[in-house]
Motif scaffolding. Structure first.
Motif, short mmCIF file in Angstrom:
data_model
loop_
_atom_site.label_atom_id
_atom_site.label_comp_id
_atom_site.label_asym_id
_atom_site.label_seq_id
_atom_site.Cartn_x
_atom_site.Cartn_y
_atom_site.Cartn_z
N TRP A 71 25.93 -33.22 -58.66
CA TRP A 71 26.83 -34.04 -57.85
C TRP A 71 27.50 -35.13 -58.67
O TRP A 71 27.86 -36.17 -58.15
CB TRP A 71 26.06 -34.65 -56.67
N TYR A 104 21.42 -32.11 -44.80
CA TYR A 104 22.03 -31.82 -46.10
C TYR A 104 21.17 -30.78 -46.84
O TYR A 104 20.50 -31.09 -47.83
CB TYR A 104 22.16 -33.10 -46.93
N ARG A 106 21.74 -28.40 -48.87
CA ARG A 106 22.02 -28.13 -50.28
C ARG A 106 21.28 -29.11 -51.19
O ARG A 106 20.79 -28.74 -52.25
CB ARG A 106 23.52 -28.21 -50.55
N SER A 324 21.92 -25.67 -56.69
CA SER A 324 23.01 -26.29 -55.93
C SER A 324 24.24 -25.38 -55.88
O SER A 324 24.87 -25.22 -54.83
CB SER A 324 23.39 -27.63 -56.56
N GLY A 327 23.61 -22.46 -53.55
CA GLY A 327 23.72 -22.89 -52.16
C GLY A 327 25.16 -23.14 -51.74
O GLY A 327 25.58 -22.78 -50.65
N ALA A 328 25.94 -23.75 -52.63
CA ALA A 328 27.34 -24.02 -52.32
C ALA A 328 28.14 -22.73 -52.16
O ALA A 328 28.98 -22.62 -51.27
CB ALA A 328 27.95 -24.88 -53.42
N THR A 330 27.11 -19.92 -51.07
CA THR A 330 26.81 -19.25 -49.80
C THR A 330 27.61 -19.86 -48.65
O THR A 330 27.75 -19.24 -47.61
CB THR A 330 25.31 -19.35 -49.47
N GLU A 331 28.13 -21.09 -48.83
CA GLU A 331 28.88 -21.74 -47.76
C GLU A 331 30.37 -21.44 -47.82
O GLU A 331 31.11 -21.79 -46.90
CB GLU A 331 28.67 -23.26 -47.85
#
Length: 718
Positions: A71, A104, A106, A324, A327-328, A330-331
């Protein structure tokens, strides 16, 4: 460097010469003061560069930046607390691990530790400059106290004012060095001299190590060196898992991260080959970690083969970043979502300055998206190339084999055609995107300088390409379904409304944002001289079946109108048709026979929301007229008609229930609100009025139902 750009200068202020950057570490001082005020053990400041919709980490304190690596640069739309704090201009509180997992996920996947977090916007009345987050150990109460809330918001307000002054004075605000310096060592026990302390530690039968916040060894006693099998001189200044080969396992490093984040003691056991089990106990503080090492009882579990001393390459992407990114991905939903995510998160993580995503269709390459190229034509050159062409992109897609070019000379030697189409970059990675065993495209990563690709880096990039491929495969399927749904919906609704004497008309249609974004709402305007007809209806469902049935009903209504049936008979005939079709779906409908010359309209209603009539004086009436049941219920149902006045200047609003049904809002209140807005805006041009009435629904990202609106205004010139 993070800067407050000239574009952020308040309007009306004349440009001034660029002044020197701020000498004081503004961000670091503000962050540490904030952490001290609320007892937080880590934190970071993010700034927004110019007007870009991103946040960039400018300084971090209390923990290594690697903890927040996924991030370091995030989009304002990202589902993380600092971005949410900026979007909503409010303090965001996460009270613990369960709270983080719920809101949250992720972050919870990457940092599954016990800690609390607050994110606060750094803003003034005119602009949001960024955000701050601070964290506490898991022992913090689940709620933020009023004092902590006030301290954080006040401090961020003061920081926002300082940044605003810096922008007004045209001063640059740089990113600052992270703060990981521990306090003085000898102050904790002034009565114990350093020589005696060393003797005491040497007498202990177990090993002791001191790690700083980055995991580097600052001290190790003789027992620790003996148990680890590595000399103290070799340990000092290195990370424990990097200097001890059999500790080079991500799971052991994870214990260190868990201890620092939660500030709780953590234990684990590890096998020192060939058969010695050691117990490790980590005692964290805000200045580092004390490690106690002792011999443990034999453990019967088996472990993976020990890595060899030379097998610990520097990681291109850490485990936390990989989790991360996975996971991102998959969105992501659409192809453009995938392009944006790869550009914002994956390319920066691997050091790439530009990227292109290529797909294949009908034996040719197609550019699905790109980012970072100064000249877009350099990427569009790929579009339409046959897969048999002698280009690296075509070869990668056709054969599913990655290709790495460390210099322009290397690329042009193998593919001379690239000399004619330079893209301004110096090295490239061409990665095949393979999903379910079949190629779906290629990801091209471009680097500004010559870039040697190590074996480890090639493996990491190829693995990331596999994650991108899965997301791209889903996105291509979604986009295809989306285009099919919109094409079908457009084909079933009238492309335009006919011009009628004495009547001005316009319509709006919004698909539901859930499901296939296709539904059964419909409208039509049918010229049938000397009169005309208007119809609006709603078939249950938001799928292809509902849309297909809607098309049949709309066609039937036009046919019954064309043969001259009266409104009541049109409704009865349509009802019988729906029953004969054997569908389980029901439909509501409102039918009007328009007679502008007599200034009249005859209406028949089948379970549909009542239309609204706005008179020229601005008064609005809800035409809650008599009607019959929904179409498709009773083959013998009748549909009474009502005649209403349609004087020049009157506006009729016909709509489906998606325009008035909102969870938690009474239907009568919603109709009244729609009537109020119609009354206030009814004198505007009809196109503007339609936009005003559907405006709140058009802007919504979550529409649970379709919305159709048909507006008719009597002109009096019929």
């Amino acid at each position: 460097m993070v800067a407050v750009s000239d574009g952020d200068r308040p309007s009306g202020q004349t440009p001034t010469a660029v002044r020197p950057p701020l000498r004081q570490p503004l961000l670091s001082l503000a962050l540490t003061a904030m952490m001290d005020a609320v007892g937080a053990h880590s934190g970071a400041v993010y700034l927004r560069p110019g007007d870009e919709p991103v946040l960039e980490m400018a300084v971090m304190a209390g923990l290594p930046r690697a903890f927040a690596a996924p991030w370091e640069r995030v989009g304002l739309s990202a589902p993380i607390p600092v971005a949410e704090a900026v979007r909503e201009r409010r303090l965001v509180w996460v009270g613990g691990q369960e709270d983080m997992a719920r809101h949250y996920p992720r972050i919870a996947v990457v940092l599954p530790y016990h800690f609390a977090l607050a994110a606060v916007p750094v803003a003034t009345a005119s602009r949001v400059y960024g955000a701050v987050f601070v964290t506490w150990p898991g022992s913090h109460p689940p709620e933020l106290s009023e004092r902590e809330h006030l301290e954080l918001t006040s401090a961020c307000d003061r920081l926002g004012a300082r940044l605003e002054r810096a922008a007004q004075e045209n001063r640059t605000v740089h990113a600052e060095s992270d703060l990981l310096v521990a306090g003085p060592v000898g102050e904790a026990a002034p009565t114990l001299g350093p020589v005696e302390a060393a003797r005491m530690v040497a007498r202990l039968p177990y090993g002791l190590c001191s790690l700083d916040l980055s995991g580097r060894v600052g001290f190790a006693n003789a027992a620790a060196a003996e148990m680890l099998g590595v000399s103290a001189a070799r340990l000092l200044g290195t990370q424990l898992w990097a200097s001890v080969p059999w500790l080079n396992d991500p799971s052991y490093e994870e214990r260190y991260r868990a201890a620092l984040m939660s500030q709780d003691a953590v234990s684990f056991v590890a096998l020192r080959p060939p058969s010695d089990w050691l117990s490790f106990r980590l005692y964290p503080s805000t200045t580092g970690i004390s490690v106690r090492i002792a011999r443990a009882r034999a453990v019967s579990e088996t472990r993976a083969a020990d890595p060899r001393p030379g097998d610990a390459p520097t990681r291109l992407v850490s485990m936390s970043q990989a989790l991360s990114l996975a996971g991102a991905l998959t969105e992501t939903v659409s192809v453009q979502d995938v392009v944006g995510l790869v550009a914002d998160e994956i390319a920066p993580a691997v050091g790439s300055q530009a990227l292109a995503l290529l797909g294949a269709r009908a034996g040719r390459l197609h550019v699905l998206g790109h980012h970072g190229y100064p000249d877009p034509d350099a990427v569009e050159w790929f579009d339409g190339l046959p897969l048999s062409s002698q280009t690296p992109g075509a070869h990668t897609v056709a054969h599913g084999v990655p290709a790495f070019f460390e210099s322009r000379r290397q690329l042009e030697h193998l593919y001379p055609a690239r000399r004619e189409n330079p893209d301004g970059f110096a090295s490239w990675a061409y990665l095949p995107l393979i999903a379910s065993g079949r190629p779906v495209g290629a990801c091209v990563l471009a680097y500004a300088a010559p870039h040697p690709f190590s074996t480890h880096e090639r493996a990491v990039l190829t693995s990331l390409a596999g994650l991108i491929a899965q997301a791209m495969d889903r996105a291509l399927l979604y986009d295809a379904k989306h285009q099919l749904a919109h094409g079908l919906q457009a084909a079933l609704l009238p492309p335009s409304l006919p011009s009628l004497p004495g009547i001005e008309a316009t319509a709006r249609y919004l698909a539901a944002t859930r499901g296939m974004e296709i539904g059964g709402d419909f409208y039509d305007l049918v010229p049938s001289p000397p009169l005309a007809a208007a119809v609006i209806g709603d078939v249950q469902g938001h799928n292809v079946t509902a849309a297909g049935l809607m098309g049949q009903i709309r066609t039937a209504v036009r046919a019954y109108t064309a043969v001259g049936q009266e409104p009541a008979e049109v409704m009865r005939s349509t009802n019988r048709l729906l029953i004969e079709l054997g569908s389980d779906l029901l439909a509501s409908c409102l039918y009007l026979r328009l007679d502008p010359e007599r200034q009249r309209a005859v209406m028949a209603r089948a379970g549909h929301p009542p239309p609204l009539l706005r008179r020229p004086d601005g008064r609005v009436r809800v035409l809650d007229l008599a009607g019959g049941p929904l179409l498709g219920i009773d083959g013998s149902a009748t549909y009474p008609t009502t005649e209403v006045e349609l004087a020049p200047g009157c506006v009729l609003a016909l709509y489906t229930d998606g325009l008035i049904e909102t969870p938690g809002v009474d239907i009568e209140d919603a109709v009244a609100d729609l009537g109020r807005r119609l009354g206030e805006a009814g004198d505007r041009p009809l196109e503007e009025l339609a936009d005003e009435l559907v405006g709140p629904y058009a802007a919504s990202e979550e529409r649970i139902d379709d919305v159709a609106l048909l507006l008719l205004r009597a002109r009096g010139d019929g």
